[in-house]
Design a protein around this motif. Structure first.
Motif, PDB file in Angstrom:
ATOM      1  N   THR A  38       0.709  -1.219  -0.080  1.00  0.00           N
ATOM      2  CA  THR A  38      -0.007   0.067   0.153  1.00  0.00           C
ATOM      3  C   THR A  38       0.874   1.126   0.040  1.00  0.00           C
ATOM      4  OG1 THR A  38      -1.931   1.046   0.954  1.00  0.00           O
ATOM      5  CG2 THR A  38      -0.221   0.095   2.401  1.00  0.00           C
ATOM      6  N   SER A  39       0.280   2.358  -0.525  1.00  0.00           N
ATOM      7  CA  SER A  39       1.253   3.495  -0.470  1.00  0.00           C
ATOM      8  C   SER A  39       0.289   4.593   0.440  1.00  0.00           C
ATOM      9  CB  SER A  39       1.323   4.417  -1.727  1.00  0.00           C
ATOM     10  OG  SER A  39       1.852   3.259  -2.805  1.00  0.00           O
ATOM     11  N   ILE A  40       1.040   5.467   1.152  1.00  0.00           N
ATOM     12  CA  ILE A  40       0.515   6.489   1.875  1.00  0.00           C
ATOM     13  C   ILE A  40       1.402   7.787   1.843  1.00  0.00           C
ATOM     14  CG2 ILE A  40       1.780   5.963   4.109  1.00  0.00           C
ATOM     15  CD1 ILE A  40      -0.717   6.413   5.467  1.00  0.00           C
ATOM     16  N   ASN A  41       0.777   8.959   1.619  1.00  0.00           N
ATOM     17  CA  ASN A  41       1.551  10.158   1.330  1.00  0.00           C
ATOM     18  C   ASN A  41       1.934  10.764   2.781  1.00  0.00           C
ATOM     19  OD1 ASN A  41       1.939  10.220  -1.415  1.00  0.00           O
ATOM     20  ND2 ASN A  41      -0.328  10.595  -1.929  1.00  0.00           N
ATOM     21  N   LEU A  42       2.815  11.098   2.879  1.00  0.00           N
ATOM     22  CA  LEU A  42       3.166  12.082   4.218  1.00  0.00           C
ATOM     23  C   LEU A  42       3.396  13.721   3.676  1.00  0.00           C
ATOM     24  CD1 LEU A  42       4.164  12.554   7.125  1.00  0.00           C
ATOM     25  CD2 LEU A  42       6.430  12.046   6.384  1.00  0.00           C
ATOM     26  N   ASN A  43       2.656  14.598   4.325  1.00  0.00           N
ATOM     27  CA  ASN A  43       2.765  16.053   3.841  1.00  0.00           C
ATOM     28  C   ASN A  43       3.518  16.716   4.940  1.00  0.00           C
ATOM     29  OD1 ASN A  43       1.218  16.013   1.518  1.00  0.00           O
ATOM     30  ND2 ASN A  43      -0.398  15.687   2.799  1.00  0.00           N
ATOM     31  N   MET A  44       4.564  17.284   4.992  1.00  0.00           N
ATOM     32  CA  MET A  44       5.448  17.962   6.031  1.00  0.00           C
ATOM     33  C   MET A  44       5.433  19.211   5.644  1.00  0.00           C
ATOM     34  SD  MET A  44       8.645  15.410   6.720  1.00  0.00           S
ATOM     35  CE  MET A  44       9.479  16.352   7.657  1.00  0.00           C
ATOM     36  N   ASN A  45       4.994  20.451   6.623  1.00  0.00           N
ATOM     37  CA  ASN A  45       4.992  21.796   6.399  1.00  0.00           C
ATOM     38  C   ASN A  45       6.047  22.431   7.133  1.00  0.00           C
ATOM     39  OD1 ASN A  45       4.050  20.969   9.068  1.00  0.00           O
ATOM     40  ND2 ASN A  45       2.761  22.674   9.441  1.00  0.00           N
ATOM     41  N   VAL A  46       6.871  21.519   7.682  1.00  0.00           N
ATOM     42  CA  VAL A  46       8.291  22.091   8.153  1.00  0.00           C
ATOM     43  C   VAL A  46       9.171  20.885   8.215  1.00  0.00           C
ATOM     44  CG1 VAL A  46       7.021  23.542  10.157  1.00  0.00           C
ATOM     45  CG2 VAL A  46       7.525  21.149  10.508  1.00  0.00           C
ATOM     46  N   GLU A  47      10.382  21.454   8.099  1.00  0.00           N
ATOM     47  CA  GLU A  47      11.626  20.688   7.888  1.00  0.00           C
ATOM     48  C   GLU A  47      11.862  20.129   9.616  1.00  0.00           C
ATOM     49  OE1 GLU A  47      16.644  20.997   7.593  1.00  0.00           O
ATOM     50  OE2 GLU A  47      15.428  22.323   6.417  1.00  0.00           O
ATOM     51  N   GLY A  48      12.032  18.973   9.672  1.00  0.00           N
ATOM     52  CA  GLY A  48      12.280  18.380  10.972  1.00  0.00           C
ATOM     53  C   GLY A  48      12.836  17.011  10.989  1.00  0.00           C
ATOM     54  N   ASN A  49      13.146  16.330  12.201  1.00  0.00           N
ATOM     55  CA  ASN A  49      13.140  15.065  12.310  1.00  0.00           C
ATOM     56  C   ASN A  49      12.183  14.306  12.308  1.00  0.00           C
ATOM     57  OD1 ASN A  49      14.570  12.587  12.817  1.00  0.00           O
ATOM     58  ND2 ASN A  49      14.940  13.199  15.021  1.00  0.00           N
ATOM     59  N   VAL A  50      11.618  13.580  11.277  1.00  0.00           N
ATOM     60  CA  VAL A  50      10.452  12.710  11.103  1.00  0.00           C
ATOM     61  C   VAL A  50      10.634  11.069  11.371  1.00  0.00           C
ATOM     62  CG1 VAL A  50      10.715  12.472   8.767  1.00  0.00           C
ATOM     63  CG2 VAL A  50       8.469  12.684   9.861  1.00  0.00           C
ATOM     64  N   LYS A  51       9.605  10.710  11.957  1.00  0.00           N
ATOM     65  CA  LYS A  51       9.590   9.240  12.018  1.00  0.00           C
ATOM     66  C   LYS A  51       8.335   8.467  11.552  1.00  0.00           C
ATOM     67  CE  LYS A  51      11.904   5.952  14.813  1.00  0.00           C
ATOM     68  NZ  LYS A  51      12.460   5.548  16.182  1.00  0.00           N
ATOM     69  N   VAL A  52       8.103   7.759  10.716  1.00  0.00           N
ATOM     70  CA  VAL A  52       7.221   7.001  10.382  1.00  0.00           C
ATOM     71  C   VAL A  52       6.987   5.640  10.731  1.00  0.00           C
ATOM     72  CG1 VAL A  52       5.443   6.776   8.410  1.00  0.00           C
ATOM     73  CG2 VAL A  52       6.454   8.870   8.662  1.00  0.00           C
ATOM     74  N   GLU A  53       6.373   4.927  11.427  1.00  0.00           N
ATOM     75  CA  GLU A  53       6.283   3.555  11.854  1.00  0.00           C
ATOM     76  C   GLU A  53       5.010   2.993  11.750  1.00  0.00           C
ATOM     77  OE1 GLU A  53       9.583   2.922  15.023  1.00  0.00           O
ATOM     78  OE2 GLU A  53       8.108   4.101  15.821  1.00  0.00           O
ATOM     79  N   GLU A  72      10.762  20.171   4.377  1.00  0.00           N
ATOM     80  CA  GLU A  72       9.263  20.161   3.876  1.00  0.00           C
ATOM     81  C   GLU A  72       8.963  19.707   2.628  1.00  0.00           C
ATOM     82  OE1 GLU A  72       7.369  24.174   3.224  1.00  0.00           O
ATOM     83  OE2 GLU A  72       9.123  24.845   4.038  1.00  0.00           O
ATOM     84  N   GLY A  73       7.923  19.141   2.566  1.00  0.00           N
ATOM     85  CA  GLY A  73       7.032  18.710   1.180  1.00  0.00           C
ATOM     86  C   GLY A  73       6.393  17.501   1.417  1.00  0.00           C
ATOM     87  N   ASN A  74       6.216  16.598   0.261  1.00  0.00           N
ATOM     88  CA  ASN A  74       5.443  15.720   0.222  1.00  0.00           C
ATOM     89  C   ASN A  74       6.186  14.292  -0.122  1.00  0.00           C
ATOM     90  OD1 ASN A  74       2.847  17.119   0.254  1.00  0.00           O
ATOM     91  ND2 ASN A  74       3.254  17.754  -1.849  1.00  0.00           N
ATOM     92  N   TYR A  75       5.828  13.256   0.609  1.00  0.00           N
ATOM     93  CA  TYR A  75       6.779  12.056   0.425  1.00  0.00           C
ATOM     94  C   TYR A  75       5.622  10.937   0.216  1.00  0.00           C
ATOM     95  CZ  TYR A  75      10.381  14.943   2.294  1.00  0.00           C
ATOM     96  OH  TYR A  75      11.678  16.000   2.551  1.00  0.00           O
ATOM     97  N   ASN A  76       6.055  10.118  -0.895  1.00  0.00           N
ATOM     98  CA  ASN A  76       5.161   8.953  -0.921  1.00  0.00           C
ATOM     99  C   ASN A  76       5.945   7.780  -0.239  1.00  0.00           C
ATOM    100  OD1 ASN A  76       4.522   6.268  -2.902  1.00  0.00           O
ATOM    101  ND2 ASN A  76       2.679   7.800  -2.994  1.00  0.00           N
ATOM    102  N   LEU A  77       5.137   7.048   0.476  1.00  0.00           N
ATOM    103  CA  LEU A  77       5.859   6.080   1.388  1.00  0.00           C
ATOM    104  C   LEU A  77       5.033   4.625   0.802  1.00  0.00           C
ATOM    105  CD1 LEU A  77       5.587   7.500   4.743  1.00  0.00           C
ATOM    106  CD2 LEU A  77       7.619   7.720   3.060  1.00  0.00           C
ATOM    107  N   GLN A  78       5.744   3.796   0.577  1.00  0.00           N
ATOM    108  CA  GLN A  78       5.202   2.265   0.216  1.00  0.00           C
ATOM    109  C   GLN A  78       5.553   1.355   1.410  1.00  0.00           C
ATOM    110  OE1 GLN A  78       4.156   1.725  -3.020  1.00  0.00           O
ATOM    111  NE2 GLN A  78       4.260   3.944  -3.249  1.00  0.00           N
ATOM    112  N   TRP A  79       4.647   0.577   1.753  1.00  0.00           N
ATOM    113  CA  TRP A  79       4.540  -0.421   2.868  1.00  0.00           C
ATOM    114  C   TRP A  79       4.528  -1.813   2.013  1.00  0.00           C
ATOM    115  CZ3 TRP A  79       0.769  -2.372   6.916  1.00  0.00           C
ATOM    116  CH2 TRP A  79       1.497  -3.282   7.707  1.00  0.00           C
ATOM    117  N   ASN A  80       5.293  -2.808   2.065  1.00  0.00           N
ATOM    118  CA  ASN A  80       5.364  -3.995   1.665  1.00  0.00           C
ATOM    119  C   ASN A  80       5.087  -5.053   2.926  1.00  0.00           C
ATOM    120  OD1 ASN A  80       5.379  -6.741   0.646  1.00  0.00           O
ATOM    121  ND2 ASN A  80       7.009  -6.203  -0.841  1.00  0.00           N
ATOM    122  N   ALA A  81       3.869  -5.266   3.026  1.00  0.00           N
ATOM    123  CA  ALA A  81       3.558  -6.335   4.254  1.00  0.00           C
ATOM    124  C   ALA A  81       3.404  -7.624   4.120  1.00  0.00           C
ATOM    125  CB  ALA A  81       2.194  -5.704   4.942  1.00  0.00           C
ATOM    126  N   SER A  82       4.042  -8.054   3.021  1.00  0.00           N
ATOM    127  CA  SER A  82       3.989  -9.549   2.793  1.00  0.00           C
ATOM    128  C   SER A  82       4.583 -10.271   3.702  1.00  0.00           C
ATOM    129  CB  SER A  82       4.979  -9.760   1.556  1.00  0.00           C
ATOM    130  OG  SER A  82       6.400  -9.599   1.540  1.00  0.00           O
TER     131      SER A  82
END
Length: 108
Positions: A38-53, A72-82
């Motif tokens: 699955t894919s999920i988009n992360l939208n960051m409005n500031v620069e910083g130390n981010v963690k997505v778990e 800051e910006g938009n990041y497309n994250l993919q998770w392979n949960a096989s």
């Protein structure tokens, strides 16, 4: 030090619109339910130390999708949960004092 307060993006013939995120958020995952990716988009409005778990419903972290300092910006994250069991999972993104959470459902 300097601060960028506006920007114009253009090519040789026209100005190109750019959408910068104005809030910290996770979009709804697509597809959801999913098998096995699955894919999920992360939208960051500031620069910083981010963690997505990703967490299972018992609160155990099963994988880290993104970790570290990002601009800051938009990041497309993919998770392979096989390698995970079917069930509900929570995707949690955190930066400074901001948190965003989305539910995803893995169906095998």
């Amino acid at each position: 030090d300097f601060e960028i307060t506006s920007m114009i993006i253009a090519n040789s013939s026209q100005e190109i619109p750019v959408n910068m995120p104005n809030v910290f958020s996770l979009s709804a995952a697509y597809p959801n339910p999913f098998n096995p990716t699955t894919s999920i988009n992360l939208n960051m409005n500031v620069e910083g130390n981010v963690k997505v778990e990703v967490y299972d419903l018992s609160g155990r972290a099963v994988t880290t999708l993104l970790s570290g300092v990002r601009s800051e910006g938009n990041y497309n994250l993919q998770w392979n949960a096989s390698e995970q069991a079917s069930g509900m999972y929570l995707v949690r993104a955190e930066i400074a004092d901001q948190v965003a959470i989305q539910k995803v459902l893995l169906l095998k």
